[in-house]
Design a protein around this motif. Structure first.
Motif, mmCIF file in Angstrom:
data_model
loop_
_atom_site.group_PDB
_atom_site.id
_atom_site.type_symbol
_atom_site.label_atom_id
_atom_site.label_comp_id
_atom_site.label_asym_id
_atom_site.label_seq_id
_atom_site.Cartn_x
_atom_site.Cartn_y
_atom_site.Cartn_z
ATOM 1 N N MET A 128 0.978 -1.314 0.029
ATOM 2 C CA MET A 128 -0.018 -0.160 -0.207
ATOM 3 C C MET A 128 0.984 1.430 0.106
ATOM 4 N N ASN A 129 0.681 2.152 -0.902
ATOM 5 C CA ASN A 129 1.500 3.302 -1.032
ATOM 6 C C ASN A 129 0.924 4.373 0.119
ATOM 7 N N ASN A 130 2.070 5.598 0.279
ATOM 8 C CA ASN A 130 1.802 6.424 1.335
ATOM 9 C C ASN A 130 0.400 7.167 1.140
ATOM 10 N N PHE A 131 -0.069 7.483 -0.196
ATOM 11 C CA PHE A 131 -1.370 8.003 -0.324
ATOM 12 C C PHE A 131 -2.457 7.359 0.460
ATOM 13 N N GLN A 132 -2.430 5.997 -0.160
ATOM 14 C CA GLN A 132 -3.307 5.015 0.298
ATOM 15 C C GLN A 132 -3.561 4.976 1.808
ATOM 16 N N GLN A 133 -2.282 4.735 2.301
ATOM 17 C CA GLN A 133 -2.127 4.778 3.879
ATOM 18 C C GLN A 133 -2.779 6.039 4.632
ATOM 19 N N GLN A 134 -2.498 6.963 4.027
ATOM 20 C CA GLN A 134 -2.916 8.247 4.579
ATOM 21 C C GLN A 134 -4.595 8.581 4.551
ATOM 22 N N LEU A 135 -5.089 7.818 3.470
ATOM 23 C CA LEU A 135 -6.554 8.093 3.344
ATOM 24 C C LEU A 135 -6.993 7.229 4.530
ATOM 25 N N LEU A 136 -6.736 6.051 4.568
ATOM 26 C CA LEU A 136 -7.155 5.025 5.655
ATOM 27 C C LEU A 136 -7.027 5.440 6.894
ATOM 28 N N GLN A 137 -5.950 6.315 7.107
ATOM 29 C CA GLN A 137 -5.948 6.806 8.466
ATOM 30 C C GLN A 137 -6.899 7.714 9.117
ATOM 31 N N GLY A 138 -7.502 8.391 7.857
ATOM 32 C CA GLY A 138 -8.375 9.088 8.374
ATOM 33 C C GLY A 138 -7.773 10.548 9.149
ATOM 34 N N ILE A 139 -8.221 10.877 10.385
ATOM 35 C CA ILE A 139 -7.760 12.014 11.343
ATOM 36 C C ILE A 139 -6.480 11.373 11.986
ATOM 37 N N PRO A 140 -5.253 11.983 11.704
ATOM 38 C CA PRO A 140 -4.135 11.202 12.233
ATOM 39 C C PRO A 140 -4.235 11.367 13.851
ATOM 40 N N ASP A 141 -3.602 10.539 14.232
ATOM 41 C CA ASP A 141 -3.447 10.380 15.634
ATOM 42 C C ASP A 141 -2.561 11.534 16.306
ATOM 43 N N ALA A 142 -1.194 11.612 15.730
ATOM 44 C CA ALA A 142 -0.463 12.680 16.023
ATOM 45 C C ALA A 142 -0.791 13.972 15.300
ATOM 46 N N LEU A 143 -0.631 15.058 15.878
ATOM 47 C CA LEU A 143 -0.965 16.360 15.132
ATOM 48 C C LEU A 143 -0.004 16.531 13.899
ATOM 49 N N PRO A 144 -0.344 16.677 12.768
ATOM 50 C CA PRO A 144 0.358 17.291 11.649
ATOM 51 C C PRO A 144 0.976 18.623 12.005
ATOM 52 N N ASN A 145 1.871 18.930 11.248
ATOM 53 C CA ASN A 145 2.517 20.298 11.377
ATOM 54 C C ASN A 145 1.514 21.189 10.987
#
Ligand SMILES: NC(=O)c1ccc[n+]([C@@H]2O[C@H](COP(=O)([O-])OP(=O)(O)OC[C@H]3O[C@@H](n4cnc5c(N)ncnc54)[C@H](O)[C@@H]3O)[C@@H](O)[C@H]2O)c1
Length: 669
Positions: A1-18
């Protein structure tokens, strides 16, 4: 699974993005009205923080408060994803069904910076047409779509994903409502308040329903309108060569006018106050020339008239100045209209004359009452100048942007003698209604989810063949429409209309839509088209929209102020096979002024898709024709009788006509 797909599946990230810096290069939404009380602001913040784990609240609270204070809304800029936003080929999306992957493709297109008006504020067009209210909603929706099966339905409340509920394979995958209010809470300031609280949004038409295909949709509708307006003023069947079309706006939809003017073959002058909007449309090649000096504009137009040039000119400045200047200089305007965003008059939709763009943006926030006065004064001046032109023979039509409505509210001299109607007809009353909608012709569209231009070429060829075949034995009444659309599809590739997804629009009636869709489904099944095709339409259609001053402006039995048709349409589409449905308050003419709905349908080459397209498209068009025929519209009576002949399972109640003399006599003393 590529990065884009992982990010989609993650939804709201647990760690705050910058934190993200505010990109000044991007066209941002204007600051919204500061309407909330302190208690309401607390409520808005509590509402926003519902999306996040409590451990982040201490960091997010001041940040969201600052967004609310600075922009009047909480967009949650920090959560805007880092990946590029555009409609990817369908197989690049993670997911369990092609239906939900196709919806992700459509959502990303609506937010693509080359497509969307204010991409960072999740606004697709019309100044306030939102896909979502904030980035948390976007992230959650993409995750849900990537997770869900075809036995579930995602429920969308004005951008907020309420949840995924069990349903069944034949149910829509997504059901969307936007801005649905208790009717008494549907005034402009109610939108400001409840949108700032984070509990509703203005979905426009195709923004909040994931069906926007860039300016192409509107280029087509505008071309049809300008062509037919030209036919109305033609004295000897002549075309538009050398004739002048004066209008305003180079924004989301209005930006299509110069291109449509070129396709229709006239001289177009389009005024626009926002230099960024002028630059965007000019750099995209949608308008040929830019002039910011009125005298130079006059000289250029005189030359274009003399040489009968087909040319489109952006005047960078206020439309009121152009109407007045052309009057004093005696420049004859053949066709006139206006496409400022008057559905949103107090918050950036209309810029008053004699006030700089910058000062207007400040005044609408800091001195809203004074700003309102300036807008109304400007509208009165604009109407006065237009009246001078129409007295010389100009054909002016309202372009469904609530120009006449707001001008009348401003006290402009715009009412007809009876004090009820406006002096000028709307484009639907005169053109679209009787010539298109009553016959069932409306803005059918499709998107090739392979994102491959070659698929689009194939669909163009298929659609053209279907229409040409139908034209052989279509009745005289609809031949002009058929022919305009055959010409349109033949020129579509050359006119380079695609911005964003591989999409096409044309006007077709129920029979045309069904036949084209059927052929697409067959071509997907046998591999001629490489991936599923999404069918849809603008809400601005035969049956989708109840709007007394626009789509249903040519309904004269009193029912133009009811919304039964739009509500029935969306309910009917949902159980006849739509992949997603949506129903909105507002869209085009403004919050509280219209109810409109639409659908998306994924064709994947299966037998089930074939059954769905037949059942749903037939209803989706004929519902509106039946209603229009009950309103005694001759063209619709003709069309619904034809539909009943073709479909024995259809029985529509037809109106009996009353003899007018009989009626008048009863009132004579
Ligand atoms: N194109 C169509 O077929 C169609 C159909 C129905 C309704 N409309 C209506 O047309 C309106 C415009 O839509 P849009 O998506 O382009 O909105 P938009 O807000 O993107 O664009 C409107 C543009 O008008 C400019 N403007 C405002 N006041 C001006 C003034 N006095 N002089 C010159 N420019 C001025 C703004 O700067 C803005 O760029 C909306 O109300 C929409 O509902 C369009």
């Amino acid at each position: 699974m590529n990065n884009f797909q992982q990010q989609l599946l993650q939804g709201i990230p647990d760690a705050l993005p910058n934190l993200k810096s505010y990109d000044k290069e991007i066209n941002h939404a204007p600051k919204r009205k500061d309407i909330l009380s302190e208690d309401e602001k607390k409520l808005a913040l509590k509402n926003a923080l519902r999306y996040f784990d409590a451990k982040h609240h201490a960091v997010l609270l001041p940040e969201f408060k600052s967004e609310l204070d600075t922009y009047g809304r909480i967009y949650m800029y920090r959560f805007r994803p880092d990946y590029e936003m555009y409609a990817r080929p369908i197989n690049e999306y993670p997911g369990k069904t092609v239906q939900t992957k196709a919806i992700m493709h459509m959502i990303q297109n609506n937010l693509n910076p080359i497509v969307a008006q204010h991409p960072h504020e999740l606004i697709t067009y019309g100044g306030n047409g939102a896909v979502f209210q904030n980035w948390a909603q976007y992230l959650l929706v993409m995750k849900y779509l990537a997770q869900m099966t075809d036995e579930q339905t995602l429920i969308m409340y004005s951008g907020h994903p309420l949840g995924i509920f069990p349903s069944n394979k034949n149910a829509p995958r997504v059901v969307v409502t936007n801005g649905m209010m208790i009717p008494n809470y549907s005034k402009q300031d109610d939108w400001e308040r409840f949108n700032a609280l984070g509990v509703t949004q203005y979905g426009q038409m195709t923004a909040g329903s994931y069906m926007y295909i860039g300016p192409q949709g509107i280029v087509h509708g505008t071309t049809i309108t300008v062509l037919n307006a030209g036919r109305k003023i033609a004295k000897h069947n002549e075309n538009l060569a050398g004739k002048l079309f004066l209008t305003s706006g180079l924004g989301g939809m209005s930006g299509a006018q110069p291109k449509a003017g070129n396709i229709a073959g006239c001289i177009t002058v389009c005024a626009e106050v926002n230099p960024k909007a002028v630059h965007t449309r000019h750099s995209q090649g949608w308008v040929d020339e830019v002039i910011s000096d009125l005298d130079e504009l006059v000289r250029r137009v005189r030359k274009a008239k003399e040489k009968k040039e087909v040319v489109s000119i952006a005047y960078q400045g206020n439309i009121v100045d152009v109407w007045e200047k052309f009057d004093t200089e005696n420049i004859y305007v053949d066709l006139g209209s206006d496409q400022t965003s008057l559905h949103n008059p107090w918050a950036g939709g209309y810029y008053p004359v004699n006030l700089s763009y910058k000062s207007a943006n400040t005044m609408m926030v800091d001195q809203p009452e004074l700003f309102k006065e300036k807008v109304q004064k400007s509208l009165r001046r604009q109407a006065e100048a237009i009246n001078k032109h129409t007295s010389k023979g100009t054909y002016f039509f309202d372009y469904g942007n609530a120009f006449l409505l707001e001008a009348s509210r401003a006290g402009a001299d715009i009412m007809a003698k009876n004090g009820i109607d406006f002096k000028y007809a709307s484009y639907v009353q005169d053109i679209m209604g009787p010539m298109c909608f009553d016959y069932g012709f409306g803005p059918f569209r499709w998107v090739c989810t392979s994102a491959n231009p070659e698929d689009l070429v194939k669909t163009d060829v298929i659609a053209c063949e279907v229409l040409e075949k139908m034209m052989e034995d279509s009745p005289e009444e609809i031949k002009q429409q058929m022919n305009d659309n055959i010409q349109w599809i033949k020129g579509a590739q050359e006119n380079k209309l695609v911005v964003g997804s591989q999409a096409r629009i044309l006007y077709a009636d129920a029979e045309g839509r069904i036949k084209i869709a059927q052929e697409f489904n067959d071509a997907i099944a046998d591999g001629r088209i490489s991936a599923p095709v999404v069918l849809g339409r603008d809400h601005h259609d035969v049956s989708g929209t109840d709007s007394p001053y626009r789509e249903t402006a040519n309904i004269y039995d009193g029912s133009q102020f009811t919304a039964d048709m739009a509500i029935h349409n969306v309910i009917g589409d949902s159980f006849r096979g739509a992949t997603w449905v949506s129903i909105h308050n507002g869209g085009g003419v403004g919050w509280g002024e219209v109810i409109n709905g639409g659908f998306g349908m994924v064709l994947d080459g299966t037998k089930e898709a074939e059954q769905r397209l037949q059942a749903m498209l037939f209803w989706d068009v004929n519902n509106g024709i039946a209603r229009r025929s009950w309103a005694r519209n001759d063209e619709a009576i003709f069309a619904i009788k034809r539909a009943m002949e073709a479909e024995p399972n259809l029985t529509v109640t037809l109106p009996n006509m009353v003899n007018d003399t009989l009626l008048e006599n009863i009132f004579k003393k």
